[in-house]
Design an enzyme around this catalytic site. Sequence first.
Site, PDB file in Angstrom:
ATOM      1  N   GLU A 187      73.827  24.212 125.647  1.00  0.00           N
ATOM      2  CA  GLU A 187      73.088  22.941 125.631  1.00  0.00           C
ATOM      3  C   GLU A 187      74.054  21.903 125.092  1.00  0.00           C
ATOM      4  O   GLU A 187      74.344  21.889 123.899  1.00  0.00           O
ATOM      5  CB  GLU A 187      71.861  23.039 124.713  1.00  0.00           C
ATOM      6  CG  GLU A 187      70.788  24.013 125.169  1.00  0.00           C
ATOM      7  CD  GLU A 187      69.994  23.495 126.356  1.00  0.00           C
ATOM      8  OE1 GLU A 187      70.107  22.311 126.709  1.00  0.00           O
ATOM      9  OE2 GLU A 187      69.257  24.305 126.945  1.00  0.00           O
ATOM     10  N   LEU A 188      74.574  21.054 125.974  1.00  0.00           N
ATOM     11  CA  LEU A 188      75.666  20.162 125.566  1.00  0.00           C
ATOM     12  C   LEU A 188      75.216  18.698 125.549  1.00  0.00           C
ATOM     13  O   LEU A 188      74.043  18.411 125.424  1.00  0.00           O
ATOM     14  CB  LEU A 188      76.854  20.381 126.501  1.00  0.00           C
ATOM     15  CG  LEU A 188      77.282  21.856 126.662  1.00  0.00           C
ATOM     16  CD1 LEU A 188      78.416  21.982 127.648  1.00  0.00           C
ATOM     17  CD2 LEU A 188      77.664  22.469 125.329  1.00  0.00           C
TER      18      LEU A 188
ATOM     19  N   CYS B 263      70.845  14.417 121.536  1.00  0.00           N
ATOM     20  CA  CYS B 263      71.488  14.615 122.840  1.00  0.00           C
ATOM     21  C   CYS B 263      70.711  13.901 123.942  1.00  0.00           C
ATOM     22  O   CYS B 263      71.268  13.632 125.005  1.00  0.00           O
ATOM     23  CB  CYS B 263      71.614  16.092 123.138  1.00  0.00           C
ATOM     24  SG  CYS B 263      70.088  16.969 122.888  1.00  0.00           S
TER      25      CYS B 263
END
Length: 475
Positions: A248-249, A282
Amino acid sequence: MMEHKLYIDGTWIAGGPPLEVRNKYSGEVVATIATAGKVEVDAAINAAVRAKTVMAEMPAWQRAEILLRTASLLREQADDIAATIAVEAGKAIKHARVEVDRAQSTFTIAAEEAKRLHGETVPLDAVPSGVGYFGFWTRRPVGVIVAISPFNFPLNLVSHKVAPALAAGNTVILKPASSTPLTAVKLCRILEEAGLPAGAINLVIGSGSTVGEWLITDPRVDKITFTGSPAVGRHILSVAGLKKVTLELGNASPVVIAADADLDLAARRCAFGAFYNAGQVCISVQRIYCEQQVYQAFLERFADATAALKTGNPLEDEVDVGPMIDSREIERVTGWIDEALAAGAQRVLGGERQKTILPPTILTDVDPTMRIVREEAFGPVVSVFNCPDFENALRQAGDSRFALQAGVFTADLDRAFNAIRQLNFGGVIINDIPSFRADHMPYGGNRESGLGREGVRFAMEEMTTIQMVAIRTRH
Ligand code: NDP
Protein backbone atom coordinates in the site's frame (compact mmCIF):
# COMPACT_ATOMS: atom_id res chain seq x y z
CA MET A 1 8.87 8.26 31.70
CA MET A 2 7.72 4.86 30.42
CA GLU A 3 10.36 2.43 29.19
CA HIS A 4 8.75 -0.04 26.78
CA LYS A 5 9.91 -3.46 25.68
CA LEU A 6 9.70 -5.81 22.72
CA TYR A 7 7.01 -8.50 22.70
CA ILE A 8 8.35 -11.86 21.54
CA ASP A 9 6.82 -15.31 22.05
CA GLY A 10 4.34 -14.04 24.60
CA THR A 11 6.98 -12.28 26.74
CA TRP A 12 7.99 -8.62 27.11
CA ILE A 13 11.77 -8.52 26.77
CA ALA A 14 14.36 -5.76 27.14
CA GLY A 15 16.26 -6.08 23.83
CA GLY A 16 18.92 -3.62 22.66
CA PRO A 17 19.61 0.12 23.02
CA PRO A 18 16.44 2.13 23.64
CA LEU A 19 14.87 4.37 21.04
CA GLU A 20 13.49 7.74 22.18
CA VAL A 21 9.92 8.55 21.21
CA ARG A 22 9.05 12.24 21.02
CA ASN A 23 5.93 14.33 21.35
CA LYS A 24 5.72 15.60 17.76
CA TYR A 25 4.26 18.96 18.78
CA SER A 26 6.63 19.93 21.60
CA GLY A 27 9.61 17.81 20.63
CA GLU A 28 10.07 16.45 24.17
CA VAL A 29 10.95 12.79 24.76
CA VAL A 30 7.87 11.04 26.18
CA ALA A 31 9.01 7.40 26.34
CA THR A 32 11.72 5.00 25.31
CA ILE A 33 11.39 1.61 23.72
CA ALA A 34 13.89 -1.22 23.38
CA THR A 35 15.13 -1.94 19.87
CA ALA A 36 15.61 -5.39 18.39
CA GLY A 37 18.99 -6.72 17.27
CA LYS A 38 19.53 -9.68 14.99
CA VAL A 39 19.06 -12.06 17.96
CA GLU A 40 15.63 -10.63 18.87
CA VAL A 41 14.46 -10.58 15.25
CA ASP A 42 15.50 -14.22 14.94
CA ALA A 43 13.66 -15.08 18.15
CA ALA A 44 10.53 -13.31 16.86
CA ILE A 45 10.61 -15.24 13.59
CA ASN A 46 11.20 -18.53 15.42
CA ALA A 47 8.27 -17.81 17.74
CA ALA A 48 6.01 -16.99 14.79
CA VAL A 49 7.06 -20.20 13.02
CA ARG A 50 6.37 -22.27 16.16
CA ALA A 51 2.93 -20.69 16.65
CA LYS A 52 1.89 -21.37 13.04
CA THR A 53 0.22 -24.70 13.81
CA VAL A 54 -1.57 -23.36 16.90
CA MET A 55 -3.09 -20.53 14.89
CA ALA A 56 -3.87 -22.60 11.79
CA GLU A 57 -5.68 -25.19 13.91
CA MET A 58 -7.54 -22.73 16.12
CA PRO A 59 -11.28 -22.98 15.37
CA ALA A 60 -12.82 -20.00 13.61
CA TRP A 61 -15.12 -19.18 16.56
CA GLN A 62 -12.13 -18.92 18.87
CA ARG A 63 -10.22 -16.62 16.51
CA ALA A 64 -13.38 -14.53 16.26
CA GLU A 65 -13.72 -14.32 20.05
CA ILE A 66 -10.14 -13.09 20.49
CA LEU A 67 -10.70 -10.44 17.82
CA LEU A 68 -13.98 -9.33 19.40
CA ARG A 69 -12.34 -9.10 22.83
CA THR A 70 -9.63 -6.98 21.21
CA ALA A 71 -12.26 -4.62 19.79
CA SER A 72 -13.92 -4.37 23.18
CA LEU A 73 -10.61 -3.63 24.99
CA LEU A 74 -9.84 -0.97 22.38
CA ARG A 75 -13.19 0.60 23.25
CA GLU A 76 -12.40 0.52 27.00
CA GLN A 77 -8.97 2.11 26.46
CA ALA A 78 -10.04 4.50 23.67
CA ASP A 79 -9.16 7.74 25.49
CA ASP A 80 -5.69 6.61 26.45
CA ILE A 81 -4.91 5.24 22.98
CA ALA A 82 -6.23 8.33 21.20
CA ALA A 83 -4.00 10.51 23.41
CA THR A 84 -1.01 8.28 22.57
CA ILE A 85 -1.70 8.71 18.85
CA ALA A 86 -2.03 12.48 19.27
CA VAL A 87 1.29 12.67 21.11
CA GLU A 88 3.45 10.31 19.07
CA ALA A 89 1.98 10.99 15.60
CA GLY A 90 0.88 14.61 16.12
CA LYS A 91 -2.66 13.82 14.97
CA ALA A 92 -5.41 16.13 16.24
CA ILE A 93 -7.14 14.37 19.14
CA LYS A 94 -10.58 14.52 17.47
CA HIS A 95 -9.14 12.64 14.48
CA ALA A 96 -7.17 10.28 16.73
CA ARG A 97 -10.47 9.33 18.40
CA VAL A 98 -11.92 8.50 14.99
CA GLU A 99 -8.88 6.32 14.29
CA VAL A 100 -9.51 4.35 17.50
CA ASP A 101 -13.20 3.94 16.59
CA ARG A 102 -12.21 2.70 13.16
CA ALA A 103 -9.72 0.20 14.60
CA GLN A 104 -12.55 -1.23 16.70
CA SER A 105 -14.54 -1.67 13.49
CA THR A 106 -11.56 -3.27 11.78
CA PHE A 107 -11.24 -5.89 14.55
CA THR A 108 -14.99 -6.46 14.70
CA ILE A 109 -15.19 -6.96 10.93
CA ALA A 110 -12.22 -9.35 11.15
CA ALA A 111 -14.07 -11.36 13.81
CA GLU A 112 -17.04 -11.66 11.47
CA GLU A 113 -14.90 -12.51 8.44
CA ALA A 114 -13.04 -15.21 10.40
CA LYS A 115 -16.32 -17.16 10.30
CA ARG A 116 -16.88 -16.58 6.60
CA LEU A 117 -13.52 -17.76 5.28
CA HIS A 118 -14.49 -20.59 2.97
CA GLY A 119 -14.02 -21.97 -0.50
CA GLU A 120 -16.46 -23.58 -2.91
CA THR A 121 -17.12 -26.78 -4.77
CA VAL A 122 -15.79 -27.22 -8.29
CA PRO A 123 -17.89 -29.14 -10.84
CA LEU A 124 -14.98 -31.20 -12.09
CA ASP A 125 -17.22 -33.08 -14.52
CA ALA A 126 -17.34 -29.92 -16.64
CA VAL A 127 -14.51 -31.51 -18.60
CA PRO A 128 -14.31 -35.18 -19.67
CA SER A 129 -11.15 -35.79 -17.64
CA GLY A 130 -12.95 -34.67 -14.45
CA VAL A 131 -15.82 -37.12 -14.63
CA GLY A 132 -15.84 -39.38 -11.58
CA TYR A 133 -14.19 -36.78 -9.28
CA PHE A 134 -15.62 -34.56 -6.57
CA GLY A 135 -13.82 -31.23 -6.23
CA PHE A 136 -13.66 -28.38 -3.74
CA TRP A 137 -11.20 -25.71 -2.67
CA THR A 138 -10.51 -24.10 0.67
CA ARG A 139 -8.32 -21.29 1.93
CA ARG A 140 -5.32 -22.01 4.18
CA PRO A 141 -3.36 -19.42 6.15
CA VAL A 142 -0.05 -18.51 4.45
CA GLY A 143 1.82 -18.90 7.77
CA VAL A 144 4.21 -16.22 9.02
CA ILE A 145 3.37 -12.64 8.03
CA VAL A 146 5.68 -9.68 8.43
CA ALA A 147 3.65 -6.47 8.85
CA ILE A 148 5.51 -3.20 8.30
CA SER A 149 3.56 0.00 8.92
CA PRO A 150 4.03 3.77 8.50
CA PHE A 151 3.75 6.57 11.05
CA ASN A 152 0.56 8.28 9.95
CA PHE A 153 -2.11 5.86 11.27
CA PRO A 154 -0.21 4.03 14.02
CA LEU A 155 -3.30 2.10 15.12
CA ASN A 156 -5.68 1.54 12.24
CA LEU A 157 -3.09 0.76 9.57
CA VAL A 158 -1.51 -1.73 11.97
CA SER A 159 -4.99 -3.13 12.62
CA HIS A 160 -5.58 -3.53 8.87
CA LYS A 161 -2.65 -5.94 8.83
CA VAL A 162 -2.86 -7.68 12.19
CA ALA A 163 -6.65 -8.26 12.38
CA PRO A 164 -7.07 -10.00 8.97
CA ALA A 165 -3.83 -11.96 9.46
CA LEU A 166 -5.09 -13.42 12.76
CA ALA A 167 -8.64 -13.85 11.44
CA ALA A 168 -7.22 -16.07 8.70
CA GLY A 169 -5.14 -18.13 11.16
CA ASN A 170 -1.67 -16.67 10.56
CA THR A 171 1.07 -15.51 12.90
CA VAL A 172 2.52 -12.00 12.72
CA ILE A 173 5.76 -10.15 13.28
CA LEU A 174 4.92 -6.46 13.50
CA LYS A 175 7.45 -3.72 12.78
CA PRO A 176 5.81 -0.32 13.25
CA ALA A 177 7.36 2.96 12.12
CA SER A 178 10.25 3.92 14.42
CA SER A 179 8.69 7.34 15.07
CA THR A 180 5.34 5.90 16.30
CA PRO A 181 5.86 2.59 18.14
CA LEU A 182 3.88 3.33 21.33
CA THR A 183 0.41 2.69 19.93
CA ALA A 184 1.62 -0.70 18.64
CA VAL A 185 2.80 -1.57 22.16
CA LYS A 186 -0.70 -0.80 23.47
CA LEU A 187 -2.31 -2.94 20.77
CA CYS A 188 -0.01 -5.88 21.56
CA ARG A 189 -0.85 -5.61 25.27
CA ILE A 190 -4.52 -5.74 24.35
CA LEU A 191 -4.05 -8.77 22.09
CA GLU A 192 -2.21 -10.51 24.94
CA GLU A 193 -5.05 -9.70 27.34
CA ALA A 194 -7.58 -10.85 24.74
CA GLY A 195 -6.04 -14.32 24.92
CA LEU A 196 -3.93 -14.54 21.77
CA PRO A 197 -1.50 -17.48 22.11
CA ALA A 198 2.25 -16.83 22.55
CA GLY A 199 4.06 -16.27 19.27
CA ALA A 200 0.93 -15.33 17.30
CA ILE A 201 1.88 -11.64 17.46
CA ASN A 202 5.46 -10.46 17.95
CA LEU A 203 6.52 -6.83 18.17
CA VAL A 204 9.99 -5.80 17.02
CA ILE A 205 11.24 -2.23 16.97
CA GLY A 206 14.11 -0.78 15.00
CA SER A 207 15.02 0.97 11.81
CA GLY A 208 13.82 -0.17 8.43
CA SER A 209 17.39 -0.54 7.20
CA THR A 210 18.28 -3.12 9.89
CA VAL A 211 15.24 -4.75 11.49
CA GLY A 212 13.08 -4.21 8.39
CA GLU A 213 15.76 -5.59 6.10
CA TRP A 214 16.29 -8.74 8.24
CA LEU A 215 12.58 -9.41 8.21
CA ILE A 216 11.89 -8.95 4.51
CA THR A 217 14.81 -11.13 3.42
CA ASP A 218 14.24 -14.04 5.84
CA PRO A 219 13.18 -17.22 4.03
CA ARG A 220 11.02 -18.38 6.98
CA VAL A 221 8.63 -15.49 6.30
CA ASP A 222 5.73 -16.42 4.01
CA LYS A 223 4.24 -13.00 3.35
CA ILE A 224 5.07 -9.33 3.70
CA THR A 225 2.32 -6.76 4.07
CA PHE A 226 3.71 -3.25 3.80
CA THR A 227 2.25 0.25 3.93
CA GLY A 228 4.65 3.08 3.32
CA SER A 229 6.56 4.99 0.70
CA PRO A 230 6.89 3.86 -2.92
CA ALA A 231 10.70 3.73 -2.69
CA VAL A 232 10.68 1.24 0.19
CA GLY A 233 7.82 -0.70 -1.44
CA ARG A 234 9.82 -1.13 -4.63
CA HIS A 235 12.85 -2.23 -2.62
CA ILE A 236 10.80 -4.83 -0.72
CA LEU A 237 9.53 -6.31 -3.96
CA SER A 238 13.07 -6.58 -5.30
CA VAL A 239 14.43 -8.53 -2.31
CA ALA A 240 11.39 -10.50 -1.11
CA GLY A 241 12.01 -13.51 -3.35
CA LEU A 242 9.03 -15.84 -3.63
CA LYS A 243 7.11 -14.45 -0.66
CA LYS A 244 3.63 -13.11 -1.19
CA VAL A 245 3.73 -9.29 -1.02
CA THR A 246 1.02 -6.67 -0.54
CA LEU A 247 2.07 -3.04 -0.99
CA GLU A 248 0.00 0.00 0.00
CA LEU A 249 2.04 2.93 -1.28
CA GLY A 250 1.70 6.59 -2.04
CA ASN A 251 -0.67 8.70 -4.07
CA ALA A 252 -1.13 12.29 -5.29
CA SER A 253 -4.89 12.23 -4.83
CA PRO A 254 -6.96 14.28 -7.27
CA VAL A 255 -10.42 15.81 -6.92
CA VAL A 256 -12.52 16.94 -9.89
CA ILE A 257 -15.14 19.64 -9.36
CA ALA A 258 -17.78 19.85 -12.08
CA ALA A 259 -19.65 23.08 -12.78
CA ASP A 260 -22.84 21.46 -11.42
CA ALA A 261 -21.25 20.35 -8.13
CA ASP A 262 -22.46 21.33 -4.66
CA LEU A 263 -19.65 23.83 -4.05
CA ASP A 264 -20.24 24.27 -0.33
CA LEU A 265 -20.01 20.53 0.22
CA ALA A 266 -16.95 20.23 -2.02
CA ALA A 267 -15.15 23.13 -0.30
CA ARG A 268 -15.89 21.83 3.18
CA ARG A 269 -14.83 18.27 2.40
CA CYS A 270 -11.70 19.33 0.49
CA ALA A 271 -10.59 21.52 3.40
CA PHE A 272 -10.89 18.49 5.66
CA GLY A 273 -9.35 16.00 3.21
CA ALA A 274 -6.37 18.17 2.29
CA PHE A 275 -5.30 19.11 5.78
CA TYR A 276 -6.31 16.52 8.37
CA ASN A 277 -3.22 14.92 9.90
CA ALA A 278 -1.34 17.84 8.29
CA GLY A 279 -1.88 16.26 4.87
CA GLN A 280 0.18 13.21 5.84
CA VAL A 281 -2.40 10.76 4.56
CA CYS A 282 -1.96 8.58 1.49
CA ILE A 283 -5.42 9.63 0.27
CA SER A 284 -5.05 13.28 1.24
CA VAL A 285 -6.47 15.78 -1.30
CA GLN A 286 -3.45 17.13 -3.20
CA ARG A 287 -4.65 18.23 -6.67
CA ILE A 288 -8.04 19.90 -7.30
CA TYR A 289 -9.25 20.30 -10.90
CA CYS A 290 -12.16 22.70 -11.11
CA GLU A 291 -14.29 23.63 -14.14
CA GLN A 292 -13.69 27.28 -15.01
CA GLN A 293 -17.34 28.44 -14.59
CA VAL A 294 -17.13 27.70 -10.86
CA TYR A 295 -13.37 28.00 -10.28
CA GLN A 296 -13.49 31.37 -8.52
CA ALA A 297 -16.57 30.53 -6.48
CA PHE A 298 -15.07 27.21 -5.36
CA LEU A 299 -11.68 28.74 -4.57
CA GLU A 300 -13.24 31.39 -2.32
CA ARG A 301 -15.31 28.83 -0.44
CA PHE A 302 -12.35 26.45 -0.16
CA ALA A 303 -10.04 29.22 1.13
CA ASP A 304 -12.68 30.26 3.70
CA ALA A 305 -13.18 26.68 4.91
CA THR A 306 -9.41 26.20 5.16
CA ALA A 307 -8.83 29.51 6.97
CA ALA A 308 -11.33 28.34 9.60
CA LEU A 309 -9.14 25.33 10.50
CA LYS A 310 -7.37 25.74 13.82
CA THR A 311 -3.72 24.76 14.03
CA GLY A 312 -1.93 23.98 17.29
CA ASN A 313 -1.38 21.39 20.00
CA PRO A 314 -3.06 18.19 18.79
CA LEU A 315 -4.15 17.34 22.34
CA GLU A 316 -6.56 20.32 22.34
CA ASP A 317 -10.12 19.40 21.36
CA GLU A 318 -10.70 22.29 18.97
CA VAL A 319 -7.43 21.82 16.99
CA ASP A 320 -7.82 20.54 13.41
CA VAL A 321 -4.22 20.56 12.17
CA GLY A 322 -1.24 19.57 14.28
CA PRO A 323 2.49 19.25 13.59
CA MET A 324 4.22 17.40 10.80
CA ILE A 325 6.12 14.27 11.76
CA ASP A 326 9.59 15.90 11.77
CA SER A 327 11.63 18.91 10.66
CA ARG A 328 13.08 17.12 7.65
CA GLU A 329 9.58 16.58 6.28
CA ILE A 330 8.63 20.24 6.90
CA GLU A 331 11.75 21.31 5.02
CA ARG A 332 11.02 18.96 2.11
CA VAL A 333 7.44 20.24 1.69
CA THR A 334 8.50 23.88 2.15
CA GLY A 335 11.15 23.37 -0.53
CA TRP A 336 8.56 22.01 -2.97
CA ILE A 337 6.23 24.97 -2.24
CA ASP A 338 9.08 27.46 -2.81
CA GLU A 339 9.97 25.72 -6.06
CA ALA A 340 6.36 26.09 -7.30
CA LEU A 341 6.24 29.77 -6.21
CA ALA A 342 9.49 30.47 -8.03
CA ALA A 343 7.95 28.97 -11.18
CA GLY A 344 4.95 31.34 -11.03
CA ALA A 345 2.50 29.74 -8.58
CA GLN A 346 0.34 32.00 -6.38
CA ARG A 347 -0.12 31.35 -2.66
CA VAL A 348 -3.79 31.85 -1.73
CA LEU A 349 -3.25 30.74 1.86
CA GLY A 350 -0.31 29.55 3.96
CA GLY A 351 2.87 31.05 5.31
CA GLU A 352 6.00 30.42 7.33
CA ARG A 353 6.27 27.35 9.54
CA GLN A 354 5.49 27.88 13.20
CA LYS A 355 8.00 25.57 14.92
CA THR A 356 6.65 22.06 14.18
CA ILE A 357 3.57 23.23 12.29
CA LEU A 358 3.34 24.08 8.61
CA PRO A 359 0.14 26.14 8.09
CA PRO A 360 -2.40 24.81 5.55
CA THR A 361 -1.27 26.07 2.15
CA ILE A 362 -3.35 26.58 -1.01
CA LEU A 363 -1.59 27.24 -4.32
CA THR A 364 -2.97 28.25 -7.72
CA ASP A 365 -1.37 28.76 -11.14
CA VAL A 366 0.98 25.87 -10.43
CA ASP A 367 3.06 24.50 -13.28
CA PRO A 368 1.83 20.89 -13.51
CA THR A 369 5.36 19.58 -13.99
CA MET A 370 6.36 20.73 -10.49
CA ARG A 371 7.13 18.16 -7.79
CA ILE A 372 4.27 19.51 -5.66
CA VAL A 373 1.93 18.12 -8.35
CA ARG A 374 3.78 15.12 -9.79
CA GLU A 375 5.13 13.59 -6.56
CA GLU A 376 3.28 12.70 -3.39
CA ALA A 377 3.29 15.92 -1.32
CA PHE A 378 2.41 14.19 1.99
CA GLY A 379 2.03 17.54 3.71
CA PRO A 380 -0.55 20.33 4.25
CA VAL A 381 -0.49 21.75 0.72
CA VAL A 382 -2.95 21.58 -2.14
CA SER A 383 -2.90 22.94 -5.72
CA VAL A 384 -6.12 24.15 -7.36
CA PHE A 385 -6.32 24.18 -11.18
CA ASN A 386 -8.68 26.15 -13.42
CA CYS A 387 -9.81 23.75 -16.18
CA PRO A 388 -11.62 24.69 -19.43
CA ASP A 389 -14.11 21.83 -19.11
CA PHE A 390 -15.00 18.62 -17.27
CA GLU A 391 -13.19 16.35 -19.76
CA ASN A 392 -9.99 18.34 -19.35
CA ALA A 393 -10.31 18.17 -15.56
CA LEU A 394 -10.77 14.40 -15.69
CA ARG A 395 -7.80 13.98 -18.02
CA GLN A 396 -5.48 15.97 -15.76
CA ALA A 397 -6.74 14.17 -12.66
CA GLY A 398 -5.94 10.80 -14.25
CA ASP A 399 -2.53 11.90 -15.50
CA SER A 400 -0.43 10.53 -12.65
CA ARG A 401 1.77 7.53 -12.05
CA PHE A 402 -0.14 7.05 -8.80
CA ALA A 403 -3.69 5.69 -8.73
CA LEU A 404 -5.00 4.99 -5.24
CA GLN A 405 -8.26 6.93 -4.92
CA ALA A 406 -9.82 9.90 -6.74
CA GLY A 407 -12.83 12.08 -5.87
CA VAL A 408 -15.39 13.68 -8.21
CA PHE A 409 -18.05 16.22 -7.25
CA THR A 410 -20.94 16.37 -9.73
CA ALA A 411 -24.74 16.29 -9.64
CA ASP A 412 -24.89 14.71 -13.09
CA LEU A 413 -25.13 10.91 -13.30
CA ASP A 414 -23.68 10.75 -16.82
CA ARG A 415 -20.65 12.73 -15.72
CA ALA A 416 -20.24 10.53 -12.66
CA PHE A 417 -20.21 7.36 -14.77
CA ASN A 418 -17.93 8.99 -17.32
CA ALA A 419 -15.48 9.70 -14.47
CA ILE A 420 -15.77 6.15 -13.14
CA ARG A 421 -14.93 4.81 -16.62
CA GLN A 422 -12.01 7.14 -17.22
CA LEU A 423 -10.32 7.16 -13.84
CA ASN A 424 -8.41 3.90 -13.56
CA PHE A 425 -7.83 4.23 -9.82
CA GLY A 426 -8.18 1.65 -7.03
CA GLY A 427 -11.17 3.67 -5.78
CA VAL A 428 -13.36 6.42 -7.25
CA ILE A 429 -15.43 8.40 -4.76
CA ILE A 430 -18.39 10.33 -6.17
CA ASN A 431 -19.53 13.46 -4.34
CA ASP A 432 -16.86 13.12 -1.75
CA ILE A 433 -13.10 13.35 -1.37
CA PRO A 434 -10.60 10.58 -2.19
CA SER A 435 -9.88 10.48 1.53
CA PHE A 436 -13.09 8.50 2.13
CA ARG A 437 -12.52 5.00 3.46
CA ALA A 438 -14.75 2.45 5.20
CA ASP A 439 -12.77 -0.35 6.78
CA HIS A 440 -14.47 -3.27 5.04
CA MET A 441 -14.28 -1.91 1.50
CA PRO A 442 -11.55 -3.07 -0.88
CA TYR A 443 -8.77 -0.55 -0.63
CA GLY A 444 -5.54 -0.26 -2.55
CA GLY A 445 -3.90 1.30 -5.55
CA ASN A 446 -3.00 0.72 -9.16
CA ARG A 447 0.22 1.66 -10.95
CA GLU A 448 2.81 3.00 -8.46
CA SER A 449 0.27 3.15 -5.63
CA GLY A 450 0.74 -0.49 -4.84
CA LEU A 451 -0.07 -4.13 -5.25
CA GLY A 452 -3.01 -6.05 -3.83
CA ARG A 453 -5.87 -4.84 -1.67
CA GLU A 454 -6.61 -4.31 2.00
CA GLY A 455 -10.07 -3.99 3.61
CA VAL A 456 -10.48 -6.97 5.91
CA ARG A 457 -11.98 -9.59 3.58
CA PHE A 458 -9.67 -8.60 0.73
CA ALA A 459 -6.59 -8.62 2.96
CA MET A 460 -7.58 -12.11 4.15
CA GLU A 461 -7.68 -13.30 0.56
CA GLU A 462 -4.12 -12.03 0.15
CA MET A 463 -3.10 -13.69 3.43
CA THR A 464 -4.30 -17.16 2.47
CA THR A 465 -3.46 -19.69 -0.24
CA ILE A 466 -6.02 -21.77 -2.08
CA GLN A 467 -5.88 -25.50 -1.64
CA MET A 468 -7.71 -27.59 -4.23
CA VAL A 469 -9.01 -31.03 -3.30
CA ALA A 470 -10.11 -33.59 -5.89
CA ILE A 471 -11.59 -36.86 -4.66
CA ARG A 472 -11.86 -39.75 -7.07
CA THR A 473 -15.34 -41.18 -6.50
CA ARG A 474 -15.40 -43.92 -9.14
CA HIS A 475 -12.71 -46.56 -9.36
P1 NDP B 1 8.37 4.73 4.96
O1 NDP B 1 8.34 3.96 3.69
O2 NDP B 1 9.52 5.61 5.23
O3 NDP B 1 8.30 3.74 6.21
C1 NDP B 1 7.28 2.79 6.32
C2 NDP B 1 7.78 1.62 7.13
O4 NDP B 1 8.79 0.92 6.40
C3 NDP B 1 8.44 2.02 8.45
O5 NDP B 1 8.11 1.07 9.43
C4 NDP B 1 9.92 1.98 8.10
O6 NDP B 1 10.75 1.81 9.21
C5 NDP B 1 9.94 0.76 7.20
N1 NDP B 1 11.13 0.64 6.35
C6 NDP B 1 11.93 1.64 5.88
N2 NDP B 1 12.93 1.10 5.13
C7 NDP B 1 12.75 -0.25 5.13
C8 NDP B 1 13.47 -1.35 4.55
N3 NDP B 1 14.57 -1.20 3.83
N4 NDP B 1 13.00 -2.60 4.75
C9 NDP B 1 11.87 -2.79 5.48
N5 NDP B 1 11.18 -1.79 6.08
C10 NDP B 1 11.60 -0.54 5.89
O7 NDP B 1 6.99 5.52 5.05
P2 NDP B 1 6.49 6.57 6.13
O8 NDP B 1 6.44 5.97 7.50
O9 NDP B 1 7.23 7.84 5.95
O10 NDP B 1 4.97 6.75 5.66
C11 NDP B 1 4.63 7.57 4.62
C12 NDP B 1 4.34 6.81 3.35
O11 NDP B 1 3.36 5.81 3.58
C13 NDP B 1 3.75 7.70 2.28
O12 NDP B 1 4.37 7.45 1.04
C14 NDP B 1 2.29 7.27 2.22
O13 NDP B 1 1.65 7.47 1.01
C15 NDP B 1 2.37 5.85 2.55
N6 NDP B 1 1.08 5.39 3.03
C16 NDP B 1 0.31 4.63 2.21
C17 NDP B 1 -0.95 4.22 2.60
C18 NDP B 1 -1.79 3.35 1.75
O14 NDP B 1 -2.70 2.74 2.29
N7 NDP B 1 -1.57 3.25 0.47
C19 NDP B 1 -1.50 4.67 3.89
C20 NDP B 1 -0.59 5.45 4.67
C21 NDP B 1 0.65 5.79 4.24
P3 NDP B 1 11.38 3.11 9.95
O15 NDP B 1 10.24 3.85 10.51
O16 NDP B 1 12.25 2.50 10.98
O17 NDP B 1 12.14 3.87 8.90
